[in-house]
Design a protein around this motif. Structure first.
Motif, PDB file in Angstrom:
ATOM      1  N   ALA A  64      21.946 -26.992  31.156  1.00  0.00           N
ATOM      2  CA  ALA A  64      21.871 -26.016  32.252  1.00  0.00           C
ATOM      3  C   ALA A  64      21.228 -24.711  31.806  1.00  0.00           C
ATOM      4  O   ALA A  64      21.326 -23.706  32.479  1.00  0.00           O
ATOM      5  CB  ALA A  64      23.270 -25.742  32.800  1.00  0.00           C
ATOM      6  N   THR A  65      20.585 -24.740  30.631  1.00  0.00           N
ATOM      7  CA  THR A  65      19.910 -23.543  30.159  1.00  0.00           C
ATOM      8  C   THR A  65      18.790 -23.149  31.125  1.00  0.00           C
ATOM      9  O   THR A  65      18.039 -23.995  31.573  1.00  0.00           O
ATOM     10  CB  THR A  65      19.304 -23.770  28.767  1.00  0.00           C
ATOM     11  N   VAL A  66      18.720 -21.865  31.440  1.00  0.00           N
ATOM     12  CA  VAL A  66      17.701 -21.384  32.370  1.00  0.00           C
ATOM     13  C   VAL A  66      16.709 -20.502  31.628  1.00  0.00           C
ATOM     14  O   VAL A  66      17.091 -19.639  30.852  1.00  0.00           O
ATOM     15  CB  VAL A  66      18.356 -20.589  33.524  1.00  0.00           C
ATOM     16  N   HIS A  67      15.432 -20.743  31.847  1.00  0.00           N
ATOM     17  CA  HIS A  67      14.384 -19.922  31.244  1.00  0.00           C
ATOM     18  C   HIS A  67      14.049 -18.756  32.179  1.00  0.00           C
ATOM     19  O   HIS A  67      14.304 -18.799  33.364  1.00  0.00           O
ATOM     20  CB  HIS A  67      13.130 -20.768  31.008  1.00  0.00           C
TER      21      HIS A  67
ATOM     22  N   ARG B  32       9.891 -29.779  29.965  1.00  0.00           N
ATOM     23  CA  ARG B  32      10.455 -28.629  30.685  1.00  0.00           C
ATOM     24  C   ARG B  32       9.806 -27.334  30.225  1.00  0.00           C
ATOM     25  O   ARG B  32       9.538 -26.437  31.045  1.00  0.00           O
ATOM     26  CB  ARG B  32      11.974 -28.575  30.508  1.00  0.00           C
ATOM     27  N   GLU B  33       9.543 -27.231  28.933  1.00  0.00           N
ATOM     28  CA  GLU B  33       8.873 -26.027  28.430  1.00  0.00           C
ATOM     29  C   GLU B  33       7.477 -25.886  29.033  1.00  0.00           C
ATOM     30  O   GLU B  33       7.065 -24.791  29.420  1.00  0.00           O
ATOM     31  CB  GLU B  33       8.788 -26.080  26.896  1.00  0.00           C
ATOM     32  N   ALA B  34       6.744 -26.987  29.115  1.00  0.00           N
ATOM     33  CA  ALA B  34       5.390 -26.932  29.666  1.00  0.00           C
ATOM     34  C   ALA B  34       5.410 -26.581  31.144  1.00  0.00           C
ATOM     35  O   ALA B  34       4.569 -25.803  31.624  1.00  0.00           O
ATOM     36  CB  ALA B  34       4.691 -28.271  29.452  1.00  0.00           C
ATOM     37  N   MET B  35       6.360 -27.137  31.891  1.00  0.00           N
ATOM     38  CA  MET B  35       6.457 -26.843  33.321  1.00  0.00           C
ATOM     39  C   MET B  35       6.902 -25.403  33.551  1.00  0.00           C
ATOM     40  O   MET B  35       6.481 -24.758  34.514  1.00  0.00           O
ATOM     41  CB  MET B  35       7.402 -27.830  33.991  1.00  0.00           C
ATOM     42  N   THR B  36       7.736 -24.890  32.659  1.00  0.00           N
ATOM     43  CA  THR B  36       8.134 -23.479  32.733  1.00  0.00           C
ATOM     44  C   THR B  36       6.943 -22.568  32.471  1.00  0.00           C
ATOM     45  O   THR B  36       6.697 -21.609  33.215  1.00  0.00           O
ATOM     46  CB  THR B  36       9.245 -23.184  31.704  1.00  0.00           C
ATOM     47  N   GLU B  37       6.176 -22.888  31.442  1.00  0.00           N
ATOM     48  CA  GLU B  37       5.025 -22.042  31.112  1.00  0.00           C
ATOM     49  C   GLU B  37       3.948 -22.124  32.193  1.00  0.00           C
ATOM     50  O   GLU B  37       3.208 -21.161  32.408  1.00  0.00           O
ATOM     51  CB  GLU B  37       4.447 -22.416  29.749  1.00  0.00           C
ATOM     52  N   ALA B  38       3.873 -23.258  32.893  1.00  0.00           N
ATOM     53  CA  ALA B  38       2.913 -23.375  33.998  1.00  0.00           C
ATOM     54  C   ALA B  38       3.224 -22.348  35.081  1.00  0.00           C
ATOM     55  O   ALA B  38       2.311 -21.777  35.694  1.00  0.00           O
ATOM     56  CB  ALA B  38       2.938 -24.781  34.571  1.00  0.00           C
ATOM     57  N   VAL B  39       4.506 -22.115  35.321  1.00  0.00           N
ATOM     58  CA  VAL B  39       4.900 -21.083  36.295  1.00  0.00           C
ATOM     59  C   VAL B  39       4.485 -19.713  35.789  1.00  0.00           C
ATOM     60  O   VAL B  39       3.909 -18.903  36.530  1.00  0.00           O
ATOM     61  CB  VAL B  39       6.424 -21.114  36.545  1.00  0.00           C
ATOM     62  N   GLU B  40       4.761 -19.446  34.530  1.00  0.00           N
ATOM     63  CA  GLU B  40       4.414 -18.153  33.958  1.00  0.00           C
ATOM     64  C   GLU B  40       2.903 -17.931  33.987  1.00  0.00           C
ATOM     65  O   GLU B  40       2.421 -16.816  34.246  1.00  0.00           O
ATOM     66  CB  GLU B  40       4.957 -18.062  32.529  1.00  0.00           C
ATOM     67  N   PHE B  41       2.147 -19.003  33.758  1.00  0.00           N
ATOM     68  CA  PHE B  41       0.696 -18.904  33.827  1.00  0.00           C
ATOM     69  C   PHE B  41       0.240 -18.567  35.240  1.00  0.00           C
ATOM     70  O   PHE B  41      -0.653 -17.739  35.450  1.00  0.00           O
ATOM     71  CB  PHE B  41       0.048 -20.224  33.383  1.00  0.00           C
ATOM     72  N   ALA B  42       0.859 -19.222  36.222  1.00  0.00           N
ATOM     73  CA  ALA B  42       0.491 -18.971  37.626  1.00  0.00           C
ATOM     74  C   ALA B  42       0.662 -17.511  37.982  1.00  0.00           C
ATOM     75  O   ALA B  42      -0.156 -16.944  38.720  1.00  0.00           O
ATOM     76  CB  ALA B  42       1.328 -19.860  38.550  1.00  0.00           C
ATOM     77  N   ILE B  43       1.704 -16.889  37.452  1.00  0.00           N
ATOM     78  CA  ILE B  43       1.942 -15.466  37.720  1.00  0.00           C
ATOM     79  C   ILE B  43       0.971 -14.593  36.931  1.00  0.00           C
ATOM     80  O   ILE B  43       0.430 -13.605  37.442  1.00  0.00           O
ATOM     81  CB  ILE B  43       3.383 -15.073  37.334  1.00  0.00           C
TER      82      ILE B  43
ATOM     83  N   LEU C 164      14.541 -26.051  37.261  1.00  0.00           N
ATOM     84  CA  LEU C 164      14.444 -26.994  36.146  1.00  0.00           C
ATOM     85  C   LEU C 164      15.695 -27.001  35.279  1.00  0.00           C
ATOM     86  O   LEU C 164      15.807 -27.812  34.351  1.00  0.00           O
ATOM     87  CB  LEU C 164      13.235 -26.652  35.263  1.00  0.00           C
ATOM     88  N   GLY C 165      16.649 -26.110  35.581  1.00  0.00           N
ATOM     89  CA  GLY C 165      17.815 -25.941  34.725  1.00  0.00           C
ATOM     90  C   GLY C 165      18.690 -27.174  34.591  1.00  0.00           C
ATOM     91  O   GLY C 165      19.440 -27.298  33.626  1.00  0.00           O
ATOM     92  N   ILE C 166      18.609 -28.114  35.539  1.00  0.00           N
ATOM     93  CA  ILE C 166      19.455 -29.316  35.458  1.00  0.00           C
ATOM     94  C   ILE C 166      18.883 -30.361  34.503  1.00  0.00           C
ATOM     95  O   ILE C 166      19.567 -31.336  34.169  1.00  0.00           O
ATOM     96  CB  ILE C 166      19.662 -29.960  36.846  1.00  0.00           C
TER      97      ILE C 166
END
Length: 337
Positions: A3-6, A322-333, A313-315
């Motif tokens: 359940a860790t949230v980035h 998960r790291e790549a999908m998280t960074e994709a969001v950060e890239f979009a911003i 993605l926390g679940i």
């Protein structure tokens, strides 16, 4: 599951490279399907489709389908054809959009309608939609068919909603969020969710991936809204100020209009109905967007939706996907900076 949230924000500039590396071999399979299914005995069809498909797009939507499959550990190959279907749907909507908007550029190249004409561009868009539905039917899942066909309908509704809101300065923020939730976020959501369906995951995983894609799609569009006034042709692959000249009432304009003086609001009214579209008018519009904080606040909302995508993605178990999908969001911003 963890359940860790980035959270948004990292020391180095975020990149799509982790996502692209994660799905590189799978993307080769998808590209093979795309190249095969865009062929036709009518030479103009692959020529026109190829103009856009080979035009340097990031293929972010099909990559989300592939990344979601990695995230949930799906071992099969059904998602390859479905990722290709997602790309065909997206490409078809771009071809139709360029006709509707009268665009000059797409991904830094001349828009297809300028080269091939509006009728051919619309009809090839229809062809690609048809190919997408062929791929869905071949998969055999009624649930997948329902998700992607519904997304296609919602996208069209969003485009019509945007068309009817064009040059209407009194468009509300809620209506605008409805528009981008339909025309942009719906396909991000569907692309992310369908891998969970073919993997026969539980509803919690399906809805989490849907939420990830939907919130990423909204954030992605809000950033596009902001950089239309703050970037350049080389960065965007289209002309700066296209939204302004086309009379599109995007979130930065909605916020600036609400916060402006009487004189400023008159300027926006004249600009949106098409009476002010020169480079000097665009420069004034950009100044007003900055002085009222409209661009900054649009980016703030984008970060909010980006954080919601990451939280969804926390679940899932921590790992490269998960790291790549998280960074994709950060890239979009981060594209706005």
């Amino acid at each position: 599951m963890s359940a860790t949230v980035h959270h948004l924000g990292r020391d180095s500039a975020p990149s799509l490279e982790p996502l692209m590396s994660l799905v590189a071999s799978d993307m080769n399979q998808v590209n093979s399907v795309i190249l095969d299914r865009m062929q036709s005995e009518i030479p103009l069809i692959p020529k026109l489709a190829g103009h856009l498909i080979a035009g340097g797009g990031k293929r972010m939507r099909p990559m989300l389908t592939l990344a979601a499959a990695k995230l949930i550990g799906y071992p099969g190959d059904r998602h390859f054809k479905l990722a290709a279907a997602v790309e065909f749907i997206h490409t078809a909507t771009l071809l139709h959009d360029d006709v509707v908007d009268g665009s000059d550029l797409r991904r830094g190249k001349a828009a297809a309608n300028l080269i091939f004409g509006n009728p051919a561009t619309v009809l090839v868009g229809d062809f690609l939609f048809s190919r997408a539905f062929e791929l869905m039917v071949e998969d055999g899942s009624l649930k997948v068919l329902k998700i992607l066909s519904n997304a296609s309908a919602v996208i069209a509704e969003g485009e019509v909603n945007q068309l009817t809101a064009q040059r209407k300065i009194d468009t509300s923020e809620d209506r605008y969020l409805d528009i981008i939730g339909a025309k942009t976020a719906a396909l991000f959501a569907a692309a992310s969710r369908i891998s969970a369906v073919v993997a026969e995951c539980d509803e919690e995983a399906e809805l989490a991936l849907d939420s990830y894609g939907r919130n990423l799609g909204i954030a992605f569009q809000l950033v596009d809204d902001a950089i239309d006034y703050s970037s350049d042709r080389e960065t965007m692959g289209k002309d700066a100020g296209d939204d302004f000249r086309e009379g599109k009432v995007t979130l930065p304009v909605i916020l600036a209009y609400a916060r402006g003086s009487e004189e400023d609001r008159k300027f926006w009214k004249d600009a949106i109905i098409g009476h002010k579209s020169s480079d000097e008018d665009l420069a004034r519009a950009t100044d007003l967007l900055r002085s009222t904080g409209a661009i900054d606040d649009t980016m703030s909302r984008a970060r909010h939706y980006g954080q919601r995508a990451i939280d969804a993605l926390g679940i899932f178990t921590s790992g490269k996907a998960r790291e790549a999908m998280t960074e994709a969001v950060e890239f979009a911003i981060s594209r706005a900076y």
